[in-house]
Write an enzyme that holds these catalytic residues in place. Structure first.
Site, short mmCIF file in Angstrom:
data_model
loop_
_atom_site.label_atom_id
_atom_site.label_comp_id
_atom_site.label_asym_id
_atom_site.label_seq_id
_atom_site.Cartn_x
_atom_site.Cartn_y
_atom_site.Cartn_z
N CYS A 1 0.76 -1.19 -0.03
CA CYS A 1 -0.12 0.00 0.10
C CYS A 1 0.96 1.08 -0.13
CB CYS A 1 -0.87 0.04 1.12
SG CYS A 1 -2.35 0.95 0.88
N HIS B 1 -3.58 -5.84 1.00
CA HIS B 1 -2.83 -5.92 2.26
C HIS B 1 -2.93 -7.52 2.90
CE1 HIS B 1 -2.33 -1.76 3.91
NE2 HIS B 1 -3.30 -1.62 3.22
N GLU C 1 -1.02 -8.85 5.00
CA GLU C 1 -0.75 -8.94 6.44
C GLU C 1 -2.13 -8.98 7.00
OE1 GLU C 1 -0.96 -4.51 6.05
OE2 GLU C 1 -0.57 -6.12 4.79
#
Length: 231
Positions: free
Chosen positions: A86, A203, A205
């Protein structure tokens, strides 16, 4: 094998990364303040999402001048691994480690959602735990995530097979209806020529723990850890 997570003023996803690498995978992880310059102990440097320096001027524009960035450039030149997620992807384009730019989303709205993403290839360390053409679901959260490159740059990226992720339908169709931010060619993530630097807007994660809605992103970190600990 050791991860390093860069911490800028304004970062808000750095702890998310360490929760995955250190918390879930039990991998050595060091939080690296942006003014540090010695990252020689690290194998994978992660530039996280968030709003480095408040996104003043434009996303990533100020972060590129942080002292740690010269060390990250050298890290990449040595063939070591750099992952920008990002805002981290935006920083990588600003500093020139990846081509193109991230501009305002189509429609000029901030998007916070889950997106279906096609994995274009699985012969790089980033995607070894996926199948080529597999469709996964990852969260997105950005206002300037529309990938853009001029015609020559885009041709070089496509001809070099450097698009690793594209926005798609759940069945893998690539079209404007399944492009949340208007990115050219539905590009969600690219690598450099060597393949050791990856930038992506989604994302992974945030999709690494089943307790918060999905684990499609965990495979990326597991693949990195396995590849580098057995190398």
């Amino acid at each position: 094998m050791k991860f390093g997570v860069i911490v800028f003023p304004g970062s808000n996803c750095d702890r998310d990364i360490s929760t995955v690498t250190q918390g879930i995978l039990n991998a050595p992880t060091r939080m690296v303040w942006h003014q540090e310059t010695d990252i020689s102990d690290l194998d994978v440097v992660v530039i996280p999402g968030g709003f480095s320096y408040g996104d003043y001027l434009r996303c990533g524009a100020i972060a590129q001048f942080s002292p740690v960035m010269n060390s990250i450039i050298e890290h990449a030149k040595q063939g070591k691994y750099v992952l920008g997620i990002c805002n981290g992807f935006q920083v990588l384009t600003e500093v020139g480690l990846l081509p193109g730019a991230l501009i305002r989303n189509r429609g000029l709205h901030f998007i916070c959602d889950r997106a279906t993403i096609k994995v274009e290839r699985n012969d790089l360390i980033w995607t070894k735990n996926y199948q080529a053409q597999q469709v996964i679901t990852l969260p997105i959260a950005h206002g300037e995530g529309c990938y853009y490159a001029d015609e020559d740059t885009l041709k070089a990226i496509e001809d070099g097979d450097r698009v690793l992720f594209r926005y798609s339908s759940s069945s893998g169709e690539i079209n404007s209806d399944n492009n949340p931010n208007g990115s050219i060619n539905n590009i969600a993530g690219i690598v450099n020529q060597k393949g050791n630097v990856l930038g992506l807007m989604p994302h992974p994660e945030r999709a690494a723990d089943g307790n918060i809605g999905g684990t499609d992103g965990l495979a990326m970190f597991q693949g990195l850890l396995t590849a580098l600990t057995t190398a």
